[in-house]
Motif scaffolding. Structure first.
Motif, PDB file in Angstrom:
ATOM      1  N   GLY A 148      27.892   8.106   7.562  1.00  0.00           N
ATOM      2  CA  GLY A 148      27.923   9.567   7.755  1.00  0.00           C
ATOM      3  C   GLY A 148      26.550  10.152   7.907  1.00  0.00           C
ATOM      4  O   GLY A 148      25.643   9.399   8.557  1.00  0.00           O
ATOM      5  N   PHE A 149      26.381  11.440   7.864  1.00  0.00           N
ATOM      6  CA  PHE A 149      25.098  12.103   8.003  1.00  0.00           C
ATOM      7  C   PHE A 149      24.723  13.020   6.576  1.00  0.00           C
ATOM      8  O   PHE A 149      25.622  13.538   6.158  1.00  0.00           O
ATOM      9  N   TYR A 150      23.402  12.487   6.308  1.00  0.00           N
ATOM     10  CA  TYR A 150      23.020  13.040   4.881  1.00  0.00           C
ATOM     11  C   TYR A 150      22.688  14.508   5.145  1.00  0.00           C
ATOM     12  O   TYR A 150      22.578  15.091   6.053  1.00  0.00           O
ATOM     13  N   TRP A 151      22.734  15.101   3.711  1.00  0.00           N
ATOM     14  CA  TRP A 151      22.456  16.357   3.570  1.00  0.00           C
ATOM     15  C   TRP A 151      21.279  16.909   4.141  1.00  0.00           C
ATOM     16  O   TRP A 151      19.998  16.209   4.169  1.00  0.00           O
ATOM     17  N   HIS A 152      21.377  18.062   5.106  1.00  0.00           N
ATOM     18  CA  HIS A 152      20.208  18.591   5.798  1.00  0.00           C
ATOM     19  C   HIS A 152      20.521  20.049   6.307  1.00  0.00           C
ATOM     20  O   HIS A 152      21.632  20.413   6.056  1.00  0.00           O
ATOM     21  N   SER A 153      19.552  20.862   6.625  1.00  0.00           N
ATOM     22  CA  SER A 153      19.664  21.976   7.358  1.00  0.00           C
ATOM     23  C   SER A 153      19.094  21.821   8.835  1.00  0.00           C
ATOM     24  O   SER A 153      18.145  21.226   9.148  1.00  0.00           O
ATOM     25  N   ASP A 154      20.116  21.882   9.790  1.00  0.00           N
ATOM     26  CA  ASP A 154      19.889  21.915  11.137  1.00  0.00           C
ATOM     27  C   ASP A 154      18.737  22.799  11.602  1.00  0.00           C
ATOM     28  O   ASP A 154      17.697  22.200  12.333  1.00  0.00           O
ATOM     29  N   ASP A 216      15.532  10.884   7.974  1.00  0.00           N
ATOM     30  CA  ASP A 216      14.575  10.511   6.748  1.00  0.00           C
ATOM     31  C   ASP A 216      13.649  11.738   6.925  1.00  0.00           C
ATOM     32  O   ASP A 216      13.595  12.595   5.937  1.00  0.00           O
ATOM     33  N   ALA A 217      12.971  12.013   7.807  1.00  0.00           N
ATOM     34  CA  ALA A 217      11.909  13.291   7.862  1.00  0.00           C
ATOM     35  C   ALA A 217      12.946  14.553   7.971  1.00  0.00           C
ATOM     36  O   ALA A 217      14.038  14.401   8.878  1.00  0.00           O
ATOM     37  N   GLY A 218      12.628  15.528   7.137  1.00  0.00           N
ATOM     38  CA  GLY A 218      13.411  16.687   6.916  1.00  0.00           C
ATOM     39  C   GLY A 218      14.420  16.606   5.949  1.00  0.00           C
ATOM     40  O   GLY A 218      15.626  17.320   6.146  1.00  0.00           O
ATOM     41  N   THR A 219      14.318  15.701   5.165  1.00  0.00           N
ATOM     42  CA  THR A 219      15.487  15.392   4.326  1.00  0.00           C
ATOM     43  C   THR A 219      15.054  15.819   2.910  1.00  0.00           C
ATOM     44  O   THR A 219      14.172  15.563   2.424  1.00  0.00           O
ATOM     45  N   PRO A 220      16.184  16.695   2.261  1.00  0.00           N
ATOM     46  CA  PRO A 220      15.499  17.353   1.096  1.00  0.00           C
ATOM     47  C   PRO A 220      15.642  16.314  -0.038  1.00  0.00           C
ATOM     48  O   PRO A 220      16.308  15.425  -0.146  1.00  0.00           O
ATOM     49  N   SER A 221      14.880  16.731  -1.096  1.00  0.00           N
ATOM     50  CA  SER A 221      14.846  15.736  -2.243  1.00  0.00           C
ATOM     51  C   SER A 221      16.114  15.940  -3.192  1.00  0.00           C
ATOM     52  O   SER A 221      16.819  16.941  -3.038  1.00  0.00           O
TER      53      SER A 221
END
Length: 301
Positions: A148-154, A216-221
């Motif tokens: 899948g694709f981890y949680w993020h804001s495009d 990885d980069a841009g991934t919320p905690s």
């Protein structure tokens, strides 16, 4: 219409990739067109989009049409030349094609879909201007283990790495196979688009090569995601082939692995306003390639 942004005039309204995670209230509109502007979206649905950050459409593409797009997707993902193209992302374990970027330039079938008034007309109505394609791709999630694709804001990525100044961008995910509640469907946190979550950590060089397979980069905690989920909840989108989900560029979203036997595939189109042209990246050493973040701002006609 033509864009007017320059790097000198594009203030960084949404800081990210710094020493710590920072939440910034949204200062941009969600729906940019004036109230009452005509278009394919009803005013009540525009109000829902404003509130929730998404709009689900049970049938954007009819049953009599969907087979054309399914056949084109199959042609693209089984073509050895497409697999070898830099615009394709390959699943690390299976070595199957997972995504093909810039699909509206590779395929006449998907180029026609981008220009379809049912598609681009909704983008214009939401963004209040002519639009161009910032990104397009087909996503393939075969059964039995597609990740899948981890949680993020495009927008966090498009702002940091592509240089989009404002939140004047909208995406549509059109299902090319049935989306069950079990085969890795799209999840969105309703209302999360009203807060920009600036992520911690610098952007590595050529980050896009890694991020297209594993964010990885841009991934919320985890702490921030938990607060967002507690505040907004999580909506899972299901539907038949031909259904579509429109969602705001800053909506927090993701999808799980598909361990079912049933594939989940979609075409994903990102429309950006011609009045929100990309400038230099706000938090990355270099721009991403143009097949990921377009620098051709020609309006869709």
């Amino acid at each position: 219409m033509t864009g007017t942004n320059t790097q000198a005039s594009a203030a960084d309204l949404y800081p990210t990739r710094g020493a710590s995670e920072v939440a910034t209230p949204r200062v941009d509109p969600v729906v940019w067109s004036a109230p009452g502007t005509s278009g394919p979206i009803r005013q009540s649905d525009l109000q829902s989009f404003e509130r929730d950050g998404f709009l689900a459409i049970p049938e954007l593409i009819g049953e009599d049409e969907i087979g054309v797009y399914q056949a084109e997707l199959e042609r693209l993902v089984t073509d050895p030349a497409i697999k070898a193209d830099e615009r394709s992302v390959v699943e690390p374990k299976s070595q199957d094609v997972r995504s093909v970027f810039e699909v509206h330039r590779i395929s006449d079938v998907f180029a026609k879909l981008v220009r379809d008034e049912r598609v681009v007309g909704r983008a214009r109505q939401i963004l209040g201007s002519d639009v161009y394609v910032h990104q397009s791709r087909i996503n393939v999630k075969p059964g039995f283990g597609a990740s899948g694709f981890y949680w993020h804001s495009d927008f966090e990525t498009w702002h940091a790495e592509d240089g989009l100044p404002n939140m004047r961008t909208v995406s549509v995910s059109i299902a090319l196979t049935r989306n069950y509640d079990t085969n890795g469907g799209l999840m969105i946190m309703p209302g999360s688009h009203k807060t920009f979550l600036g992520c911690a950590g610098a952007t590595p060089k050529d980050n896009y090569k890694q991020s297209l397979q594993m964010q990885d980069a841009g991934t919320p905690s985890n702490e921030a995601l938990t607060k967002f989920a507690d505040r907004h909840g999580i909506r899972l989108f299901t539907g038949s082939a031909g259904s579509a989900t429109w969602f705001d560029c800053n909506a927090m979203h993701g999808s799980g692995d598909n361990i079912t036997p049933y594939p989940r595939s979609n075409v994903f189109i990102v429309f950006n306003s011609v009045e929100n042209e990309a400038v230099e990246p706000f938090a990355a050493p270099v721009r991403r390639p143009e097949f990921i973040g377009a620098r051709d701002f020609t309006p869709v006609k």
